[in-house]
Design an enzyme around this catalytic site. Sequence first.
Site, PDB file in Angstrom:
ATOM      1  N   PRO A 173       0.834  -1.191   0.000  1.00 28.01           N
ATOM      2  CA  PRO A 173       0.000   0.000   0.000  1.00 28.01           C
ATOM      3  C   PRO A 173       0.875   1.250   0.000  1.00 28.01           C
ATOM      4  CG  PRO A 173      -0.067  -1.077   2.150  1.00 28.01           C
ATOM      5  CD  PRO A 173       0.715  -1.969   1.236  1.00 28.01           C
ATOM      6  N   GLY A 219       2.357   4.823   0.720  1.00 30.89           N
ATOM      7  CA  GLY A 219       2.417   5.830   1.784  1.00 30.89           C
ATOM      8  C   GLY A 219       2.079   5.332   3.176  1.00 30.89           C
ATOM      9  N   GLY A 246       4.353   3.483   5.093  1.00 31.85           N
ATOM     10  CA  GLY A 246       5.576   3.185   5.852  1.00 31.85           C
ATOM     11  C   GLY A 246       6.144   1.808   5.560  1.00 31.85           C
ATOM     12  N   LEU A 247       5.622   1.143   4.534  1.00 35.80           N
ATOM     13  CA  LEU A 247       6.130  -0.199   4.214  1.00 35.80           C
ATOM     14  C   LEU A 247       7.113  -0.172   3.040  1.00 35.80           C
ATOM     15  CD1 LEU A 247       2.891  -2.341   4.746  1.00 35.80           C
ATOM     16  CD2 LEU A 247       4.726  -1.827   6.373  1.00 35.80           C
ATOM     17  N   GLY A 248       7.605   0.989   2.738  1.00 30.82           N
ATOM     18  CA  GLY A 248       8.677   1.089   1.734  1.00 30.82           C
ATOM     19  C   GLY A 248       8.199   0.975   0.299  1.00 30.82           C
ATOM     20  N   SER A 249       6.933   1.354   0.048  1.00 29.65           N
ATOM     21  CA  SER A 249       6.412   1.179  -1.321  1.00 29.65           C
ATOM     22  C   SER A 249       7.206   1.983  -2.339  1.00 29.65           C
ATOM     23  CB  SER A 249       4.931   1.553  -1.386  1.00 29.65           C
ATOM     24  OG  SER A 249       4.754   2.914  -1.087  1.00 29.65           O
ATOM     25  N   SER A 250       7.554   3.216  -2.012  1.00 32.71           N
ATOM     26  CA  SER A 250       8.256   4.020  -3.021  1.00 32.71           C
ATOM     27  C   SER A 250       9.671   3.497  -3.249  1.00 32.71           C
ATOM     28  CB  SER A 250       8.262   5.504  -2.646  1.00 32.71           C
ATOM     29  OG  SER A 250       8.846   5.697  -1.395  1.00 32.71           O
ATOM     30  N   ALA A 251      10.332   3.038  -2.190  1.00 27.18           N
ATOM     31  CA  ALA A 251      11.678   2.459  -2.351  1.00 27.18           C
ATOM     32  C   ALA A 251      11.599   1.194  -3.194  1.00 27.18           C
ATOM     33  CB  ALA A 251      12.282   2.145  -0.985  1.00 27.18           C
ATOM     34  N   ASP A 285      15.101   2.726   3.711  1.00 30.12           N
ATOM     35  CA  ASP A 285      14.153   1.936   2.923  1.00 30.12           C
ATOM     36  C   ASP A 285      14.816   1.260   1.726  1.00 30.12           C
ATOM     37  OD1 ASP A 285      12.484   3.099   4.731  1.00 30.12           O
ATOM     38  OD2 ASP A 285      10.942   3.661   3.287  1.00 30.12           O
TER      39      ASP A 285
HETATM   40  O1  PMV Z   1       6.590   6.021   8.212  1.00 32.30           O
HETATM   41  P1  PMV Z   1       7.822   5.960   7.372  1.00 32.30           P
HETATM   42  O2  PMV Z   1       8.171   4.589   6.865  1.00 32.30           O
HETATM   43  O3  PMV Z   1       7.855   7.018   6.318  1.00 32.30           O
HETATM   44  O4  PMV Z   1       9.052   6.149   8.326  1.00 32.30           O
HETATM   45  C1  PMV Z   1       9.414   7.339   8.919  1.00 32.30           C
HETATM   46  C2  PMV Z   1      10.585   7.059   9.792  1.00 32.30           C
HETATM   47  C3  PMV Z   1      11.125   8.295  10.494  1.00 32.30           C
HETATM   48  O5  PMV Z   1      12.191   7.841  11.304  1.00 32.30           O
HETATM   49  C4  PMV Z   1      10.067   8.923  11.365  1.00 32.30           C
HETATM   50  C5  PMV Z   1      11.615   9.325   9.511  1.00 32.30           C
HETATM   51  C6  PMV Z   1      12.834   8.918   8.709  1.00 32.30           C
HETATM   52  O6  PMV Z   1      13.029   9.510   7.640  1.00 32.30           O
HETATM   53  O7  PMV Z   1      13.624   8.062   9.137  1.00 32.30           O
END
Ligand code: PMV
Length: 311
Positions: free
Chosen positions: A98, A100, A102-107, A149
């Site tokens: 999914p 955005g 935080g699971l690294g989709s864009s990377a 990521d």
């Molecule tokens: O939620 P994500 O996967 O975009 O992670 C952010 C992680 C932070 O430490 C809050 C920011 C960062 O760039 O490391």
Amino acid sequence: MGYVKVPGKVTLLGEHAVVYGYPALVMAIDLYTRAAVSDGEGAVEVESTYPGGRAETRIGLDGRGGDELPYVKAAIKKVWELQGARRPAKVSIASELPYGSGLGSSASVSVATLAAYSLSYGVKLHPDQLAKLGREVEVQVQGRASPMDTLAVSLGGLIKISHEKFEVMGGGLSVKAVIACVGKEKSTGESVAFVRKRKDELGSRFDEILEEIGSLVESSSKAIKDRDLTQLCLLMNRNEELLEELGVVTERSLNLVRRARALGATAAKISGGGFGGCIVALGGDEKVASGLAAIADRVFLVTESNGVSYG
Ligand code: PMV
């Protein structure tokens, strides 16, 4: 002509403190972006699917078009730069990640595009090189990006990262995790800015929190080397308390964390920037996953994955 598979990632410990130079621990997960490349004519034609969406675009060899898929476009242009030539191709991308959350989709999408499109030049980019180029793509599109990521999705496994240094932890633990996600109330940039403001409010306590998070990550790498998952879980739970104190854990996420523990998870914490997004739980597996499905928008049962693989 060729095919690549690139995992996503979940942050196990150290988010936010990593912005201030402390280490973080990330794990590649078996949710993948798959990309295939074949012969094309006159342009780079791209088809991209992801949970809940689909886009098709054409990037001319003059560099025009494709702006609706910025990571893909930047990755294609990066390959042009690298190879000193512009080849027509068809690139087909399908991601299970999914966007955005935080699971690294864009990377994962950036690295998959770099790796797949390079195959049309007869070049198989090495994971180290993909991590570096993938980060350059992310920086180009987002303005800033931590190396976390792209390293995790390129190299795979469990990785401890601090600034430009990283260590691949060869624990062979095959860690399983449940990831449960809800909508995000703030972007990563906004949550990082929120934490910066908390520094003034919390005074010296702020530095203590970050320092403790840093030492939890150091202890976690020892726990992984000792193959001690219980210890890893205890460290993650303490990390959650510190993130709560920082103020990045919303009611809805806290509810997921508490429910995961009540369902039998040994560890549960938010993962990533917070203000919604995903939580990660270790231990308990199927029961935790099905219990959380009732209150989360999306739930995944994942296992530690290898990095980029070519097929
Ligand atoms: O939620 P994500 O996967 O975009 O992670 C952010 C992680 C932070 O430490 C809050 C920011 C960062 O760039 O490391």
